[in-house]
Design an enzyme around this catalytic site. Structure first.
Site, PDB file in Angstrom:
ATOM      1  N   SER A 138      25.185 -55.002  72.280  1.00 52.33           N
ATOM      2  CA  SER A 138      24.520 -55.396  71.034  1.00 52.33           C
ATOM      3  C   SER A 138      23.034 -55.093  71.185  1.00 52.33           C
ATOM      4  O   SER A 138      22.532 -54.992  72.312  1.00 52.33           O
ATOM      5  CB  SER A 138      24.714 -56.900  70.808  1.00 52.33           C
ATOM      6  OG  SER A 138      23.786 -57.405  69.866  1.00 52.33           O
ATOM      7  N   TYR A 151      24.694 -65.872  73.148  1.00 50.85           N
ATOM      8  CA  TYR A 151      25.226 -64.568  72.738  1.00 50.85           C
ATOM      9  C   TYR A 151      24.449 -63.433  73.400  1.00 50.85           C
ATOM     10  O   TYR A 151      25.037 -62.479  73.931  1.00 50.85           O
ATOM     11  CB  TYR A 151      25.166 -64.461  71.210  1.00 50.85           C
ATOM     12  CG  TYR A 151      25.727 -63.165  70.685  1.00 50.85           C
ATOM     13  CD1 TYR A 151      27.108 -62.950  70.646  1.00 50.85           C
ATOM     14  CD2 TYR A 151      24.893 -62.144  70.229  1.00 50.85           C
ATOM     15  CE1 TYR A 151      27.633 -61.760  70.174  1.00 50.85           C
ATOM     16  CE2 TYR A 151      25.405 -60.945  69.761  1.00 50.85           C
ATOM     17  CZ  TYR A 151      26.775 -60.754  69.733  1.00 50.85           C
ATOM     18  OH  TYR A 151      27.300 -59.568  69.279  1.00 50.85           O
TER      19      TYR A 151
HETATM   20  N1  LIG Z   1      29.306 -57.533  63.603  1.00 48.84           N
HETATM   21  C1  LIG Z   1      28.124 -57.354  64.162  1.00 48.84           C
HETATM   22  O1  LIG Z   1      27.073 -57.462  63.518  1.00 48.84           O
HETATM   23  C2  LIG Z   1      28.024 -57.004  65.614  1.00 48.84           C
HETATM   24  C3  LIG Z   1      26.800 -56.520  66.119  1.00 48.84           C
HETATM   25  C4  LIG Z   1      26.698 -56.192  67.470  1.00 48.84           C
HETATM   26  C5  LIG Z   1      27.795 -56.331  68.296  1.00 48.84           C
HETATM   27  N2  LIG Z   1      28.961 -56.800  67.782  1.00 48.84           N
HETATM   28  C6  LIG Z   1      30.095 -56.947  68.714  1.00 48.84           C
HETATM   29  O2  LIG Z   1      31.183 -56.175  68.267  1.00 48.84           O
HETATM   30  C7  LIG Z   1      32.408 -56.808  68.626  1.00 48.84           C
HETATM   31  C8  LIG Z   1      33.310 -56.950  67.414  1.00 48.84           C
HETATM   32  O3  LIG Z   1      32.634 -57.692  66.417  1.00 48.84           O
HETATM   33  P1  LIG Z   1      33.200 -57.852  64.940  1.00 48.84           P
HETATM   34  O4  LIG Z   1      32.015 -58.089  64.108  1.00 48.84           O
HETATM   35  O5  LIG Z   1      34.140 -56.754  64.609  1.00 48.84           O
HETATM   36  O6  LIG Z   1      34.005 -59.242  65.117  1.00 48.84           O
HETATM   37  P2  LIG Z   1      35.242 -59.886  64.307  1.00 48.84           P
HETATM   38  O7  LIG Z   1      35.108 -61.363  64.436  1.00 48.84           O
HETATM   39  O8  LIG Z   1      35.366 -59.284  62.954  1.00 48.84           O
HETATM   40  O9  LIG Z   1      36.489 -59.412  65.182  1.00 48.84           O
HETATM   41  C9  LIG Z   1      36.635 -59.824  66.522  1.00 48.84           C
HETATM   42  C10 LIG Z   1      38.111 -59.857  66.850  1.00 48.84           C
HETATM   43  O10 LIG Z   1      38.227 -60.278  68.213  1.00 48.84           O
HETATM   44  C11 LIG Z   1      39.317 -61.190  68.293  1.00 48.84           C
HETATM   45  N3  LIG Z   1      39.110 -62.090  69.414  1.00 48.84           N
HETATM   46  C12 LIG Z   1      38.175 -63.088  69.504  1.00 48.84           C
HETATM   47  N4  LIG Z   1      38.331 -63.763  70.644  1.00 48.84           N
HETATM   48  C13 LIG Z   1      39.368 -63.171  71.304  1.00 48.84           C
HETATM   49  C14 LIG Z   1      40.006 -63.421  72.533  1.00 48.84           C
HETATM   50  N5  LIG Z   1      39.624 -64.454  73.321  1.00 48.84           N
HETATM   51  N6  LIG Z   1      41.038 -62.635  72.913  1.00 48.84           N
HETATM   52  C15 LIG Z   1      41.445 -61.617  72.120  1.00 48.84           C
HETATM   53  N7  LIG Z   1      40.890 -61.339  70.929  1.00 48.84           N
HETATM   54  C16 LIG Z   1      39.866 -62.107  70.524  1.00 48.84           C
HETATM   55  C17 LIG Z   1      39.295 -61.944  66.978  1.00 48.84           C
HETATM   56  O11 LIG Z   1      40.545 -62.542  66.704  1.00 48.84           O
HETATM   57  C18 LIG Z   1      38.913 -60.850  65.999  1.00 48.84           C
HETATM   58  O12 LIG Z   1      40.054 -60.225  65.464  1.00 48.84           O
HETATM   59  C19 LIG Z   1      32.017 -58.145  69.285  1.00 48.84           C
HETATM   60  O13 LIG Z   1      32.004 -57.978  70.687  1.00 48.84           O
HETATM   61  C20 LIG Z   1      30.606 -58.374  68.770  1.00 48.84           C
HETATM   62  O14 LIG Z   1      29.849 -59.160  69.660  1.00 48.84           O
HETATM   63  C21 LIG Z   1      29.113 -57.139  66.467  1.00 48.84           C
END
Ligand SMILES: NC(=O)c1ccc[n+]([C@@H]2O[C@H](COP(=O)([O-])OP(=O)(O)OC[C@H]3O[C@@H](n4cnc5c(N)ncnc54)[C@H](O)[C@@H]3O)[C@@H](O)[C@H]2O)c1
Length: 254
Positions: A138, A151
């Protein structure tokens, strides 16, 4: 270019947001995708969508924090060419507002979950003659973000973890890189706005959009396109690198 034909890809958290977009795109490029999901229902919906489009994918109802379950699922898959460590959860708060239970929850998924998948996949990739690993870091891995104490630490760990894997497995033809998105419009973002700023959702959404100099959040498909490149054979010379995908957040926010 960017064909994943005959490759087996494991995507954690493929039931939603960025992981869903990566799963759908990788299948489109010819991969057989295995989604590792805590929310099996969400994972099954993505698989149904992929199958309706003529693709091939499977969901495994596994919590990435559970090492034994991860190892069993990966061993059952057997040959794995690509791992995307994408599952992650958010927490809003400075150190004073980060209770031990919050700290542990975030680290159990974001840090231990990624470690568990690496622990399970590396022996399989070594036996298979190599592979490509991509970890979701991130912008919080690189710059100070207000109220993201736990985070940010977890994503800093992802950045360092990627370098460590890239270094240790150079001679095993395992490449490991990370992606550092700024805000991406996914249920993850909508969820924490609703939870942390009830009643202020539209203003906060606008504020979060404008925090990227480009003026909006990323789309999951834009992150998936970068993931595809880094996991494809075309990126064979890239390892130990982090790629911001941030609408100018890191370098142009002045
Ligand atoms: N959305 C953003 O702005 C953003 C920015 C930077 C980084 N990220 C990173 O990208 C990744 C995905 O983010 P997103 O926004 O698509 O999230 P999201 O919440 O839409 O999807 C995350 C998925 O991970 C699954 N999950 C959560 N805990 C779990 C576990 N213990 N075991 C298995 N599955 C699990 C959830 O059920 C969900 O389907 C994350 O690592 C997040 O930190 C997101």
């Amino acid at each position: 270019m960017f064909s994943l034909k005959d490759k087996v890809a494991v995507i954690t958290g493929g039931g939603s947001g960025i992981g869903k977009a990566i799963s759908v795109l990788f299948v489109k490029q010819g991969a057989h995708v295995h989604i590792i999901e805590l929310n099996a229902e969400a994972g099954s919906q993505v698989v149904s969508q992929i199958e309706a489009d003529g693709g091939n994918a499977q969901v495994h109802a596994v919590n990435v924090s559970d090492q034994q379950a991860v190892v069993e699922a990966f061993e059952a898959i057997g040959k794995i060419d690509i791992l995307v460590n994408n599952a992650g959860i958010a927490h809003v708060g400075n150190v004073e507002k980060t209770a031990e239970v919050d700290f542990e929850r975030v680290f159990n998924v974001n840090v231990k979950g990624a470690y568990n998948c690496l622990y399970a996949v590396v022996p399989l990739m070594k036996a298979n003659g190599g592979g490509a690993i991509l970890n979701l870091a991130s912008i919080a891995s690189h710059v100070g973000i207000t109220d993201r104490f736990a985070y940010s630490m977890s994503k800093g760990a992802i950045y360092a973890m990627s370098l460590s894997i890239a270094r240790d497995y150079l001679n095993d033809q395992i490449r490991c890189n990370s992606i550092s998105p700024a805000r991406v419009h996914t249920p993850f973002v909508d969820g924490f706005i609703t939870k942390n700023y009830p009643g202020q959702e539209p203003e906060i959404f606008e504020k979060l959009s404008k925090s990227q100099p480009i003026g909006r959040m990323a789309k999951p498909d834009e992150v998936a396109a970068l993931a595809l490149y880094l996991c494809s054979d075309e990126a064979g010379f890239i390892t130990g690198c982090d790629y911001p995908i941030d609408g100018g957040f890191i370098k142009l926010n002045n």
